[in-house]
Design an enzyme around this catalytic site. Sequence first.
Site, PDB file in Angstrom:
ATOM      1  N   CYS A   4       0.852  -1.202   0.000  1.00  0.00           N
ATOM      2  CA  CYS A   4       0.000   0.000   0.000  1.00  0.00           C
ATOM      3  C   CYS A   4       0.886   1.250   0.000  1.00  0.00           C
ATOM      4  CB  CYS A   4      -0.910  -0.014   1.224  1.00  0.00           C
ATOM      5  SG  CYS A   4      -1.737   1.544   1.526  1.00  0.00           S
ATOM      6  N   CYS A   7       0.797   3.161   3.304  1.00  0.00           N
ATOM      7  CA  CYS A   7       1.513   2.418   4.353  1.00  0.00           C
ATOM      8  C   CYS A   7       3.022   2.573   4.163  1.00  0.00           C
ATOM      9  CB  CYS A   7       1.100   0.949   4.354  1.00  0.00           C
ATOM     10  SG  CYS A   7      -0.537   0.659   5.088  1.00  0.00           S
ATOM     11  N   ASP A  30       0.010  16.569  -0.217  1.00  0.00           N
ATOM     12  CA  ASP A  30      -0.329  15.835  -1.429  1.00  0.00           C
ATOM     13  C   ASP A  30       0.713  16.149  -2.508  1.00  0.00           C
ATOM     14  OD1 ASP A  30      -3.231  14.522  -2.638  1.00  0.00           O
ATOM     15  OD2 ASP A  30      -1.732  15.213  -4.083  1.00  0.00           O
ATOM     16  N   GLY A  93     -14.163   8.144  -6.954  1.00  0.00           N
ATOM     17  CA  GLY A  93     -12.876   8.606  -7.474  1.00  0.00           C
ATOM     18  C   GLY A  93     -11.697   8.299  -6.574  1.00  0.00           C
ATOM     19  N   HIS A 100      -8.147   8.153   3.406  1.00  0.00           N
ATOM     20  CA  HIS A 100      -7.460   9.435   3.560  1.00  0.00           C
ATOM     21  C   HIS A 100      -8.436  10.582   3.434  1.00  0.00           C
ATOM     22  CE1 HIS A 100      -7.255   8.174  -0.660  1.00  0.00           C
ATOM     23  NE2 HIS A 100      -7.337   9.459  -0.985  1.00  0.00           N
TER      24      HIS A 100
HETATM   25  P1  5GP Z   1      -7.708   9.863  -4.032  1.00  0.00           P
HETATM   26  O1  5GP Z   1      -7.875  10.167  -5.496  1.00  0.00           O
HETATM   27  O2  5GP Z   1      -7.441   8.399  -3.787  1.00  0.00           O
HETATM   28  O3  5GP Z   1      -8.801  10.424  -3.160  1.00  0.00           O
HETATM   29  O4  5GP Z   1      -6.439  10.671  -3.580  1.00  0.00           O
HETATM   30  C1  5GP Z   1      -5.144  10.175  -3.652  1.00  0.00           C
HETATM   31  C2  5GP Z   1      -4.226  11.361  -3.528  1.00  0.00           C
HETATM   32  O5  5GP Z   1      -2.925  10.866  -3.261  1.00  0.00           O
HETATM   33  C3  5GP Z   1      -4.133  12.208  -4.798  1.00  0.00           C
HETATM   34  O6  5GP Z   1      -4.525  13.543  -4.503  1.00  0.00           O
HETATM   35  C4  5GP Z   1      -2.662  12.109  -5.194  1.00  0.00           C
HETATM   36  O7  5GP Z   1      -2.139  13.319  -5.696  1.00  0.00           O
HETATM   37  C5  5GP Z   1      -1.991  11.701  -3.892  1.00  0.00           C
HETATM   38  N1  5GP Z   1      -0.787  10.913  -4.079  1.00  0.00           N
HETATM   39  C6  5GP Z   1      -0.626   9.844  -4.926  1.00  0.00           C
HETATM   40  N2  5GP Z   1       0.615   9.341  -4.806  1.00  0.00           N
HETATM   41  C7  5GP Z   1       1.255  10.097  -3.865  1.00  0.00           C
HETATM   42  C8  5GP Z   1       2.578  10.046  -3.315  1.00  0.00           C
HETATM   43  O8  5GP Z   1       3.422   9.210  -3.640  1.00  0.00           O
HETATM   44  N3  5GP Z   1       2.873  10.984  -2.367  1.00  0.00           N
HETATM   45  C9  5GP Z   1       1.964  11.922  -1.957  1.00  0.00           C
HETATM   46  N4  5GP Z   1       2.372  12.790  -1.029  1.00  0.00           N
HETATM   47  N5  5GP Z   1       0.716  11.988  -2.460  1.00  0.00           N
HETATM   48  C10 5GP Z   1       0.364  11.087  -3.404  1.00  0.00           C
HETATM   49 ZN    ZN Z   2      -2.243   1.263   3.717  1.00  0.00          ZN
END
Ligand code: 5GP
Ligand code: ZN
Length: 114
Positions: A4, A7, A30, A93, A100
């Site tokens: 993950c 994680c 982010d 989405g 999170h």
């Molecule tokens: P979701 O679309 O699942 O609600 O949000 C996932 C968020 O994780 C996105 O806003 C994306 O920019 C962020 N994200 C994805 N990979 C990484 C990463 O490796 N590091 C950080 N800090 N954020 C990430």
């Molecule tokens: Zn996790």
Amino acid sequence: MNDCLFCKIIRREIPSTIVYEDEEILAFKDIHPVTPVHILVIPKKHITSLAELQKEDEAVVGRIYTVINEIAKKEGIFEKGFRVIVNCGEDGGQEVKHLHFHLLGGKKLGVKIA
Ligand code: 5GP
Ligand code: ZN
């Protein structure tokens, strides 16, 4: 959860800019911010999504909101306001399958966030 992404961030296997940490909660910037302040707040326990929440997780989710207020104050967005979003499942989405909370602020937000 070994594979993950979040994680791995908790275990420092992937670098991130951490803005808050305690025993149960981690918050980090982010990587692709959609607002001037865009922070992800997560439970350290691997919970796949909001839909997978168990009764025993209620306390940490409650605490996450208190932590969000603290972070919003530190980031200087508390007074003007901010938005908290949880994407859940495919139609919601959700891309990363670890619960999170997006903390968004630093500009006036429209009705809809992409
Ligand atoms: P979701 O679309 O699942 O609600 O949000 C996932 C968020 O994780 C996105 O806003 C994306 O920019 C962020 N994200 C994805 N990979 C990484 C990463 O490796 N590091 C950080 N800090 N954020 C990430
Ligand atoms: Zn996790």
